[in-house]
Design a protein around this motif. Structure first.
Motif, mmCIF file in Angstrom:
data_model
loop_
_atom_site.group_PDB
_atom_site.id
_atom_site.type_symbol
_atom_site.label_atom_id
_atom_site.label_comp_id
_atom_site.label_asym_id
_atom_site.label_seq_id
_atom_site.Cartn_x
_atom_site.Cartn_y
_atom_site.Cartn_z
ATOM 1 N N ASP A 186 0.835 -1.192 0.000
ATOM 2 C CA ASP A 186 0.000 0.000 0.000
ATOM 3 C C ASP A 186 0.874 1.248 0.000
ATOM 4 O OD1 ASP A 186 -2.275 -1.543 0.117
ATOM 5 O OD2 ASP A 186 -2.362 -1.514 2.315
ATOM 6 N N ALA A 187 0.407 2.245 -0.711
ATOM 7 C CA ALA A 187 1.129 3.519 -0.731
ATOM 8 C C ALA A 187 1.014 4.153 0.647
ATOM 9 C CB ALA A 187 0.541 4.435 -1.785
ATOM 10 N N PRO A 188 2.059 4.837 1.108
ATOM 11 C CA PRO A 188 1.974 5.492 2.416
ATOM 12 C C PRO A 188 0.877 6.550 2.420
ATOM 13 C CG PRO A 188 3.993 6.134 1.270
ATOM 14 C CD PRO A 188 3.339 5.060 0.447
ATOM 15 N N ASP A 189 0.251 6.711 3.588
ATOM 16 C CA ASP A 189 -0.823 7.688 3.729
ATOM 17 C C ASP A 189 -0.227 9.089 3.601
ATOM 18 O OD1 ASP A 189 -2.780 9.490 4.825
ATOM 19 O OD2 ASP A 189 -3.761 7.744 5.716
ATOM 20 N N PRO A 190 -0.765 9.925 2.707
ATOM 21 C CA PRO A 190 -0.198 11.270 2.538
ATOM 22 C C PRO A 190 -0.311 12.143 3.787
ATOM 23 C CG PRO A 190 -2.189 10.991 1.197
ATOM 24 C CD PRO A 190 -1.866 9.658 1.785
ATOM 25 N N ALA A 191 -1.215 11.772 4.726
ATOM 26 C CA ALA A 191 -1.350 12.565 5.952
ATOM 27 C C ALA A 191 -0.354 12.134 7.029
ATOM 28 C CB ALA A 191 -2.776 12.445 6.497
ATOM 29 N N ALA A 192 0.342 11.026 6.806
ATOM 30 C CA ALA A 192 1.246 10.486 7.838
ATOM 31 C C ALA A 192 2.313 11.484 8.279
ATOM 32 C CB ALA A 192 1.881 9.184 7.361
ATOM 33 N N PRO A 193 3.018 12.166 7.351
ATOM 34 C CA PRO A 193 4.043 13.115 7.809
ATOM 35 C C PRO A 193 3.459 14.238 8.696
ATOM 36 C CG PRO A 193 4.318 12.667 5.465
ATOM 37 C CD PRO A 193 3.018 12.046 5.883
ATOM 38 N N ALA A 194 2.248 14.703 8.359
ATOM 39 C CA ALA A 194 1.631 15.775 9.161
ATOM 40 C C ALA A 194 1.270 15.268 10.552
ATOM 41 C CB ALA A 194 0.388 16.311 8.452
ATOM 42 N N VAL A 195 0.770 14.015 10.655
ATOM 43 C CA VAL A 195 0.408 13.436 11.952
ATOM 44 C C VAL A 195 1.661 13.257 12.811
ATOM 45 C CG1 VAL A 195 -0.472 11.358 13.087
ATOM 46 C CG2 VAL A 195 -1.683 12.309 11.110
ATOM 47 N N VAL A 196 2.705 12.692 12.230
ATOM 48 C CA VAL A 196 3.952 12.477 12.980
ATOM 49 C C VAL A 196 4.554 13.814 13.411
ATOM 50 C CG1 VAL A 196 6.319 11.585 12.797
ATOM 51 C CG2 VAL A 196 4.405 10.256 11.873
ATOM 52 N N ALA A 197 4.485 14.828 12.532
ATOM 53 C CA ALA A 197 5.029 16.150 12.870
ATOM 54 C C ALA A 197 4.227 16.802 13.995
ATOM 55 C CB ALA A 197 5.035 17.046 11.629
ATOM 56 N N ALA A 198 2.890 16.664 13.956
ATOM 57 C CA ALA A 198 2.059 17.249 15.014
ATOM 58 C C ALA A 198 2.342 16.578 16.354
ATOM 59 C CB ALA A 198 0.578 17.121 14.657
ATOM 60 N N HIS A 199 2.555 15.268 16.327
ATOM 61 C CA HIS A 199 2.879 14.544 17.563
ATOM 62 C C HIS A 199 4.230 15.003 18.105
ATOM 63 C CE1 HIS A 199 4.252 11.084 20.012
ATOM 64 N NE2 HIS A 199 2.999 11.095 20.398
ATOM 65 N N ALA A 200 5.205 15.153 17.201
ATOM 66 C CA ALA A 200 6.539 15.608 17.626
ATOM 67 C C ALA A 200 6.487 17.032 18.161
ATOM 68 C CB ALA A 200 7.519 15.507 16.459
ATOM 69 N N ALA A 201 5.680 17.885 17.536
ATOM 70 C CA ALA A 201 5.567 19.287 17.986
ATOM 71 C C ALA A 201 4.961 19.383 19.381
ATOM 72 C CB ALA A 201 4.724 20.090 16.994
ATOM 73 N N SER A 202 4.150 18.385 19.758
ATOM 74 C CA SER A 202 3.553 18.395 21.099
ATOM 75 C C SER A 202 4.468 17.749 22.133
ATOM 76 C CB SER A 202 2.217 17.645 21.076
ATOM 77 O OG SER A 202 2.427 16.244 20.980
ATOM 78 N N LYS A 203 5.697 17.426 21.722
ATOM 79 C CA LYS A 203 6.676 16.750 22.586
ATOM 80 C C LYS A 203 6.155 15.393 23.063
ATOM 81 C CE LYS A 203 8.802 21.016 24.018
ATOM 82 N NZ LYS A 203 9.092 21.968 25.071
ATOM 83 N N GLY A 204 5.400 14.734 22.171
ATOM 84 C CA GLY A 204 4.908 13.392 22.467
ATOM 85 C C GLY A 204 3.713 13.336 23.378
ATOM 86 N N ARG A 205 3.082 14.475 23.633
ATOM 87 C CA ARG A 205 1.962 14.510 24.579
ATOM 88 C C ARG A 205 0.608 14.264 23.918
ATOM 89 N NH1 ARG A 205 4.585 19.446 26.392
ATOM 90 N NH2 ARG A 205 5.936 18.949 28.130
ATOM 91 N N TYR A 206 0.432 14.718 22.692
ATOM 92 C CA TYR A 206 -0.879 14.674 22.059
ATOM 93 C C TYR A 206 -1.293 13.268 21.666
ATOM 94 C CZ TYR A 206 -1.265 19.772 21.501
ATOM 95 O OH TYR A 206 -1.388 21.116 21.715
ATOM 96 N N GLY A 207 -2.557 12.975 21.904
ATOM 97 C CA GLY A 207 -3.171 11.762 21.402
ATOM 98 C C GLY A 207 -3.909 12.088 20.114
ATOM 99 N N SER A 208 -4.707 11.121 19.635
ATOM 100 C CA SER A 208 -5.360 11.287 18.340
ATOM 101 C C SER A 208 -6.317 12.475 18.295
ATOM 102 C CB SER A 208 -6.101 10.004 17.966
ATOM 103 O OG SER A 208 -7.083 9.705 18.947
ATOM 104 N N ARG A 209 -7.053 12.738 19.374
ATOM 105 C CA ARG A 209 -8.013 13.853 19.373
ATOM 106 C C ARG A 209 -7.310 15.196 19.196
ATOM 107 N NH1 ARG A 209 -10.530 10.446 23.215
ATOM 108 N NH2 ARG A 209 -12.667 9.966 22.640
ATOM 109 N N LYS A 210 -6.264 15.399 19.981
ATOM 110 C CA LYS A 210 -5.571 16.688 19.916
ATOM 111 C C LYS A 210 -4.793 16.847 18.612
ATOM 112 C CE LYS A 210 -5.288 17.828 24.770
ATOM 113 N NZ LYS A 210 -4.423 18.242 25.874
ATOM 114 N N ILE A 211 -4.266 15.737 18.103
ATOM 115 C CA ILE A 211 -3.566 15.814 16.812
ATOM 116 C C ILE A 211 -4.557 16.181 15.719
ATOM 117 C CG2 ILE A 211 -2.420 14.425 15.037
ATOM 118 C CD1 ILE A 211 -0.866 13.057 17.272
ATOM 119 N N LYS A 212 -5.740 15.571 15.742
ATOM 120 C CA LYS A 212 -6.782 15.895 14.752
ATOM 121 C C LYS A 212 -7.126 17.383 14.819
ATOM 122 C CE LYS A 212 -11.558 14.701 13.518
ATOM 123 N NZ LYS A 212 -12.067 16.041 13.433
#
Length: 195
Positions: A5-31
């Motif tokens: 399967d092709a990688p999800d185009p939203a994956a880099p944005a999700v990983v970046a948002a998680h990193a920007a929160s210093k690993g604190r954000y879960g799925s709700r806050k990342i969304k």
């Protein structure tokens, strides 16, 4: 032919948002964070991407703070003395408090446990950890409070209170406090009491 399967185009944005929160954000806050940036993605999709890429949010974000205080110096004997078995029904009641997350805040739960069979015989819940919470648990007993001979607890401030003293004295109930630094817990059993 099968191809990966092709990688999800939203994956880099999700990983970046998680990193920007210093690993604190879960799925709700990342969304929510991505939506503020103009990226629309479902929470289920965020969860899948996080599962595939490893980021995990920190639970809750808030924790109940333990407030340091002086150890209770009340000169009350430990009548139970970790002898939790062999008690007659309703005569020896043990109690402790715990806390549970309720929405954005913490609530406290007080349980009264009969040492005869580890049955929860009284309970109460509320936003404050105080003597009123303990008295409310006594109000839910299904038997006369005068049946109780000994009330055993740890040395928490919610139990060391004039209101509790008056109630116990009025009904002729002997107070028992666990040793300093020792909780008022019973030995572990197959039942989930812990009190």
């Amino acid at each position: 032919a099968d191809r990966p399967d092709a990688p999800d185009p939203a994956a880099p944005a999700v990983v970046a948002a998680h990193a920007a929160s210093k690993g604190r954000y879960g799925s709700r806050k990342i969304k929510a964070s991505l939506e503020r940036s103009g990226v629309t993605v479902s929470r289920r999709r965020v969860c899948r991407i996080m599962g595939e890429n490893g980021p995990v949010g920190a639970y809750g974000g808030k924790r109940s703070r333990v407030r340091p205080g002086a150890a209770d110096g009340a000169d009350v004997p430990n009548v139970v003395a970790r002898g939790f078995g062999g008690r007659a029904p309703r005569t020896h009641i043990c109690s402790d408090l715990t806390y549970v997350r309720a929405g954005a805040s913490w609530n406290y739960v007080c349980l009264l446990v009969d040492l005869y069979n580890r049955e929860i015989v009284g309970h109460s819940a509320g936003p404050r950890k105080d003597a009123r919470l303990v008295k409310s648990a006594f109000a839910t007993l299904s038997f006369p409070i005068s049946d109780i001979e000994v009330f055993h607890t740890d040395r928490g401030s919610e139990f060391d209170d004039a209101e509790i003293d008056l109630m116990l004295e009025a009904f002729g109930i002997e107070r028992s406090l666990s040793a300093r630094g020792s909780p008022a817990t019973t030995p572990s059993t197959s039942r989930p009491t812990g009190y």
